[in-house]
Design a protein around this motif. Sequence first.
Motif, PDB file in Angstrom:
ATOM      1  N   TYR A  15       0.757  -1.276   0.127  1.00 35.27           N
ATOM      2  CA  TYR A  15       0.083  -0.056   0.003  1.00 35.27           C
ATOM      3  C   TYR A  15       0.902   1.141   0.013  1.00 35.27           C
ATOM      4  CZ  TYR A  15      -3.641   3.373   1.419  1.00 35.27           C
ATOM      5  OH  TYR A  15      -4.514   4.340   1.597  1.00 35.27           O
ATOM      6  N   SER A  43      -7.772   9.710   1.075  1.00 34.58           N
ATOM      7  CA  SER A  43      -7.108   8.604   0.842  1.00 34.58           C
ATOM      8  C   SER A  43      -8.018   7.441   1.555  1.00 34.58           C
ATOM      9  CB  SER A  43      -5.639   8.134   1.330  1.00 34.58           C
ATOM     10  OG  SER A  43      -5.696   7.994   2.659  1.00 34.58           O
ATOM     11  N   TYR A  45      -6.829   4.983   3.435  1.00 35.88           N
ATOM     12  CA  TYR A  45      -5.895   4.710   4.376  1.00 35.88           C
ATOM     13  C   TYR A  45      -6.820   4.499   5.679  1.00 35.88           C
ATOM     14  CZ  TYR A  45      -2.486   4.028   7.962  1.00 35.88           C
ATOM     15  OH  TYR A  45      -1.908   3.307   9.000  1.00 35.88           O
ATOM     16  N   PHE A  48      -8.251   1.211   5.123  1.00 38.23           N
ATOM     17  CA  PHE A  48      -7.249   0.217   5.307  1.00 38.23           C
ATOM     18  C   PHE A  48      -6.439  -0.176   6.482  1.00 38.23           C
ATOM     19  CE2 PHE A  48      -2.678  -0.634   4.532  1.00 38.23           C
ATOM     20  CZ  PHE A  48      -2.636  -1.815   3.884  1.00 38.23           C
ATOM     21  N   SER A  49      -6.219   0.925   7.198  1.00 32.75           N
ATOM     22  CA  SER A  49      -5.561   0.807   8.642  1.00 32.75           C
ATOM     23  C   SER A  49      -6.494  -0.377   9.485  1.00 32.75           C
ATOM     24  CB  SER A  49      -5.451   2.068   9.207  1.00 32.75           C
ATOM     25  OG  SER A  49      -6.582   2.503   9.569  1.00 32.75           O
ATOM     26  N   GLN A  55       3.505  -4.608  10.040  1.00 37.02           N
ATOM     27  CA  GLN A  55       3.924  -3.694   8.852  1.00 37.02           C
ATOM     28  C   GLN A  55       5.396  -3.842   8.939  1.00 37.02           C
ATOM     29  OE1 GLN A  55       5.284   0.448  10.022  1.00 37.02           O
ATOM     30  NE2 GLN A  55       3.414   0.991   8.800  1.00 37.02           N
ATOM     31  N   TRP A 118       1.123  -5.403   6.054  1.00 36.90           N
ATOM     32  CA  TRP A 118       1.346  -4.225   4.949  1.00 36.90           C
ATOM     33  C   TRP A 118       2.858  -4.127   4.837  1.00 36.90           C
ATOM     34  CZ3 TRP A 118       0.967   1.486   7.076  1.00 36.90           C
ATOM     35  CH2 TRP A 118       1.294   2.149   6.056  1.00 36.90           C
ATOM     36  N   GLU A 176      -6.265   5.721  -7.444  1.00 33.83           N
ATOM     37  CA  GLU A 176      -5.794   4.628  -6.392  1.00 33.83           C
ATOM     38  C   GLU A 176      -6.378   3.410  -7.540  1.00 33.83           C
ATOM     39  OE1 GLU A 176      -6.243   4.117  -1.955  1.00 33.83           O
ATOM     40  OE2 GLU A 176      -7.872   2.794  -2.901  1.00 33.83           O
TER      41      GLU A 176
END
Length: 182
Positions: A15, A43, A45, A48-49, A55, A118, A176
């Motif tokens: 990502y 975004s 994000y 996604f988070s 990570q 990620w 995106e």
Amino acid sequence: MEECIVDTQRSVVFYGAITVDGYLARENHSLDWLFGTEGEDESSYPEFSKTIDTQIMGRETYEQVLLLSPEGLPDDGMKHYVFSRTRNNDPEAPVEFVQGDIPAFVRKLKTEPGKKIWVVGGGKILRPLLEAELIDEFVIQLAPALIGRGIPLFLPGDYDSRLELIDVRRFGQFAEVVYRLK
């Protein structure tokens, strides 16, 4: 009585944002091309988070994160792994430094219970994962910039993958794209 089998295979997702010509950063690691563009504060994000809890990144990416965020990585409950040949673990750091075979490490992570993994940063981490066919999904924001040279997302390597387009979204001037490995 039948035994219940739980599938613990986690997805590995790249990502991040790149320029239209495929660069993550300038040769000096600058991200100036990313800032000041309409949509930089928008975004996927936040959603996604919620899907990740681990990570992984290389040392160079980690050092750039620290330059951009002097307060360091947030204490967000996420497990942060940094691959480095030169740094050792520091009990005060919110990361675990890892040496060794990147694909073997990620294969092990994939078998552990948890959310998505990620992949942050560049080709030095991404190439061995591509060669081992361990990247399941790409979420790439294309920034409206051409910089001509820099640090590429994809380094030459021994990989040949077909992807399936899952989604395309717009965030201001950013596009995106979401691809999944076929």
